[in-house]
Design a protein around this motif. Structure first.
Motif, PDB file in Angstrom:
ATOM      1  N   LEU A 250      38.215  -7.116   8.979  1.00  0.00           N
ATOM      2  CA  LEU A 250      37.729  -7.880  10.123  1.00  0.00           C
ATOM      3  C   LEU A 250      37.223  -9.233   9.647  1.00  0.00           C
ATOM      4  CD1 LEU A 250      35.915  -4.944  11.905  1.00  0.00           C
ATOM      5  CD2 LEU A 250      38.079  -6.001  12.568  1.00  0.00           C
ATOM      6  N   ARG A 251      37.508 -10.260  10.436  1.00  0.00           N
ATOM      7  CA  ARG A 251      37.111 -11.622  10.084  1.00  0.00           C
ATOM      8  C   ARG A 251      35.778 -11.974  10.745  1.00  0.00           C
ATOM      9  NH1 ARG A 251      42.636 -12.041  11.281  1.00  0.00           N
ATOM     10  NH2 ARG A 251      42.207 -12.945  13.317  1.00  0.00           N
ATOM     11  N   GLY A 252      34.877 -12.514   9.959  1.00  0.00           N
ATOM     12  CA  GLY A 252      33.595 -12.966  10.481  1.00  0.00           C
ATOM     13  C   GLY A 252      32.433 -12.304   9.775  1.00  0.00           C
ATOM     14  N   GLU A 253      31.427 -13.092   9.465  1.00  0.00           N
ATOM     15  CA  GLU A 253      30.269 -12.582   8.739  1.00  0.00           C
ATOM     16  C   GLU A 253      29.549 -11.467   9.476  1.00  0.00           C
ATOM     17  OE1 GLU A 253      27.601 -15.397   6.974  1.00  0.00           O
ATOM     18  OE2 GLU A 253      29.241 -16.832   6.660  1.00  0.00           O
ATOM     19  N   VAL A 254      29.655 -11.434  10.796  1.00  0.00           N
ATOM     20  CA  VAL A 254      28.995 -10.405  11.584  1.00  0.00           C
ATOM     21  C   VAL A 254      29.453  -9.000  11.165  1.00  0.00           C
ATOM     22  CG1 VAL A 254      30.691 -10.417  13.470  1.00  0.00           C
ATOM     23  CG2 VAL A 254      28.328  -9.760  13.945  1.00  0.00           C
ATOM     24  N   PHE A 255      30.630  -8.897  10.552  1.00  0.00           N
ATOM     25  CA  PHE A 255      31.179  -7.598  10.177  1.00  0.00           C
ATOM     26  C   PHE A 255      30.763  -7.129   8.789  1.00  0.00           C
ATOM     27  CE2 PHE A 255      34.098  -9.293  13.378  1.00  0.00           C
ATOM     28  CZ  PHE A 255      33.969  -8.296  14.328  1.00  0.00           C
ATOM     29  N   GLY A 256      30.007  -7.936   8.063  1.00  0.00           N
ATOM     30  CA  GLY A 256      29.488  -7.515   6.759  1.00  0.00           C
ATOM     31  C   GLY A 256      30.579  -6.934   5.879  1.00  0.00           C
TER      32      GLY A 256
ATOM     33  N   LEU B 152      50.845   5.046  19.649  1.00  0.00           N
ATOM     34  CA  LEU B 152      49.939   5.101  18.502  1.00  0.00           C
ATOM     35  C   LEU B 152      50.701   5.215  17.195  1.00  0.00           C
ATOM     36  CD1 LEU B 152      47.116   7.405  19.903  1.00  0.00           C
ATOM     37  CD2 LEU B 152      47.244   4.894  19.897  1.00  0.00           C
ATOM     38  N   GLY B 153      51.859   5.858  17.224  1.00  0.00           N
ATOM     39  CA  GLY B 153      52.676   5.996  16.027  1.00  0.00           C
ATOM     40  C   GLY B 153      53.101   4.659  15.445  1.00  0.00           C
ATOM     41  N   ALA B 154      53.232   3.655  16.304  1.00  0.00           N
ATOM     42  CA  ALA B 154      53.596   2.318  15.828  1.00  0.00           C
ATOM     43  C   ALA B 154      52.442   1.632  15.097  1.00  0.00           C
ATOM     44  CB  ALA B 154      54.060   1.458  16.998  1.00  0.00           C
ATOM     45  N   LEU B 155      51.237   2.179  15.197  1.00  0.00           N
ATOM     46  CA  LEU B 155      50.055   1.601  14.547  1.00  0.00           C
ATOM     47  C   LEU B 155      49.518   2.480  13.424  1.00  0.00           C
ATOM     48  CD1 LEU B 155      48.209   0.528  17.822  1.00  0.00           C
ATOM     49  CD2 LEU B 155      49.390  -0.995  16.225  1.00  0.00           C
ATOM     50  N   THR B 156      49.785   3.767  13.509  1.00  0.00           N
ATOM     51  CA  THR B 156      49.212   4.736  12.578  1.00  0.00           C
ATOM     52  C   THR B 156      49.767   4.566  11.165  1.00  0.00           C
ATOM     53  OG1 THR B 156      48.774   6.310  14.342  1.00  0.00           O
ATOM     54  CG2 THR B 156      48.967   7.219  12.145  1.00  0.00           C
ATOM     55  N   TYR B 157      48.885   4.757  10.186  1.00  0.00           N
ATOM     56  CA  TYR B 157      49.220   4.641   8.763  1.00  0.00           C
ATOM     57  C   TYR B 157      49.750   3.256   8.412  1.00  0.00           C
ATOM     58  CZ  TYR B 157      48.623   9.684   8.502  1.00  0.00           C
ATOM     59  OH  TYR B 157      48.117  10.950   8.573  1.00  0.00           O
ATOM     60  N   ARG B 158      49.219   2.262   9.098  1.00  0.00           N
ATOM     61  CA  ARG B 158      49.624   0.887   8.813  1.00  0.00           C
ATOM     62  C   ARG B 158      48.383   0.053   8.511  1.00  0.00           C
ATOM     63  NH1 ARG B 158      53.514   2.890  11.694  1.00  0.00           N
ATOM     64  NH2 ARG B 158      55.650   2.232  11.552  1.00  0.00           N
ATOM     65  N   ASN B 159      48.600  -0.951   7.675  1.00  0.00           N
ATOM     66  CA  ASN B 159      47.571  -1.961   7.469  1.00  0.00           C
ATOM     67  C   ASN B 159      47.798  -3.003   8.559  1.00  0.00           C
ATOM     68  OD1 ASN B 159      45.956  -4.084   6.745  1.00  0.00           O
ATOM     69  ND2 ASN B 159      46.589  -4.125   4.604  1.00  0.00           N
ATOM     70  N   LEU B 160      46.932  -3.048   9.540  1.00  0.00           N
ATOM     71  CA  LEU B 160      47.125  -3.942  10.681  1.00  0.00           C
ATOM     72  C   LEU B 160      47.088  -5.406  10.276  1.00  0.00           C
ATOM     73  CD1 LEU B 160      45.092  -2.077  13.445  1.00  0.00           C
ATOM     74  CD2 LEU B 160      47.479  -1.776  12.733  1.00  0.00           C
TER      75      LEU B 160
ATOM     76  N   ASP C 199      47.316 -12.819  14.499  1.00  0.00           N
ATOM     77  CA  ASP C 199      46.269 -13.727  14.965  1.00  0.00           C
ATOM     78  C   ASP C 199      45.067 -13.004  15.555  1.00  0.00           C
ATOM     79  OD1 ASP C 199      47.806 -15.941  14.232  1.00  0.00           O
ATOM     80  OD2 ASP C 199      48.858 -15.930  16.161  1.00  0.00           O
ATOM     81  N   ALA C 200      45.093 -11.679  15.550  1.00  0.00           N
ATOM     82  CA  ALA C 200      44.029 -10.897  16.187  1.00  0.00           C
ATOM     83  C   ALA C 200      43.011 -10.408  15.164  1.00  0.00           C
ATOM     84  CB  ALA C 200      44.625  -9.705  16.919  1.00  0.00           C
ATOM     85  N   ASN C 201      41.760 -10.446  15.537  1.00  0.00           N
ATOM     86  CA  ASN C 201      40.716  -9.772  14.782  1.00  0.00           C
ATOM     87  C   ASN C 201      40.691  -8.360  15.366  1.00  0.00           C
ATOM     88  OD1 ASN C 201      38.803  -9.720  12.788  1.00  0.00           O
ATOM     89  ND2 ASN C 201      37.171 -10.584  14.039  1.00  0.00           N
ATOM     90  N   THR C 202      41.229  -7.397  14.653  1.00  0.00           N
ATOM     91  CA  THR C 202      41.517  -6.083  15.224  1.00  0.00           C
ATOM     92  C   THR C 202      40.268  -5.205  15.349  1.00  0.00           C
ATOM     93  OG1 THR C 202      42.245  -5.349  13.029  1.00  0.00           O
ATOM     94  CG2 THR C 202      43.952  -6.059  14.580  1.00  0.00           C
ATOM     95  N   THR C 203      39.331  -5.706  16.142  1.00  0.00           N
ATOM     96  CA  THR C 203      38.146  -4.925  16.484  1.00  0.00           C
ATOM     97  C   THR C 203      38.559  -3.738  17.348  1.00  0.00           C
ATOM     98  OG1 THR C 203      37.766  -6.190  18.498  1.00  0.00           O
ATOM     99  CG2 THR C 203      36.692  -7.001  16.473  1.00  0.00           C
TER     100      THR C 203
END
Length: 126
Positions: free
Chosen positions: A16-22, A63-71, A79-83
Motif C-alpha cells: 500500500l502506498r502512503g505513510e498512513v499504512f506504516g 475472485l480467481g482472477a485476483l487470488t494468489y496474485r501480487n496485485l 494505478d490503484a492503491n489496493t486498499t
C-alpha cells in the motif's frame, strides 16, 4: 426488498502506498472473506432474485482472477492503491459486468472481511 448473499474468499499479495499504512507499505499478504449481496424488489418467474448456485460460481471466477496474485503486478490495478475499500469496488464492478448471467437484481453490495473485527464494502446500482 429481497436479498441473496453468496460468500467465498481470496488470498492476495500487495503493498500500500502512503505513510498512513506504516509497515503495510511493504509487500504483504491478505486473506479476505468476500460477501456479495444482490438485492431487488422483484423476483423472477421462478420465485428467485438470482440463481444462488450460478452467483457462487461467478463470484469464485471473479475472485480467481485476483487470488494468489501480487496485485502490485496486475496491469488493471497499476494505478490503484489496493486498499480493502478499493478491492471491494473492483470485485463489485467485475460482478456487475456479469450480472446478466444471474438474474435481474437492482443493487449489489460487496464486503471484504479482513478479519473478524474489520471489514469494508462497496455498494452500487445494477
Amino acid at each position: 426488498m429481497f436479498s441473496v448473499t453468496v460468500r467465498d474468499h481470496m488470498m492476495i499479495a500487495h503493498s500500500l502506498r502512503g505513510e498512513v499504512f506504516g509497515p503495510a507499505q511493504r509487500l504483504h499478504g491478505a486473506t479476505y472473506v468476500v460477501d456479495a449481496t444482490f438485492s431487488g424488489s422483484d423476483l423472477g418467474p421462478d420465485g428467485i432474485l438470482v440463481d444462488i448456485g450460478r452467483a457462487s460460481e461467478v463470484l469464485h471466477e471473479v475472485l480467481g482472477a485476483l487470488t494468489y496474485r501480487n496485485l502490485d503486478d496486475e496491469p488493471d490495478l497499476a494505478d490503484a492503491n489496493t486498499t480493502t475499500e478499493v478491492l471491494a469496488r473492483v470485485v463489485a464492478d467485475r460482478l456487475a459486468d456479469r450480472v446478466g448471467e444471474l438474474g435481474a437484481p437492482q443493487r449489489l453490495q460487496v464486503t471484504l472481511h479482513e478479519s473478524h473485527v474489520a471489514w469494508a464494502g462497496y455498494e452500487r446500482s445494477l
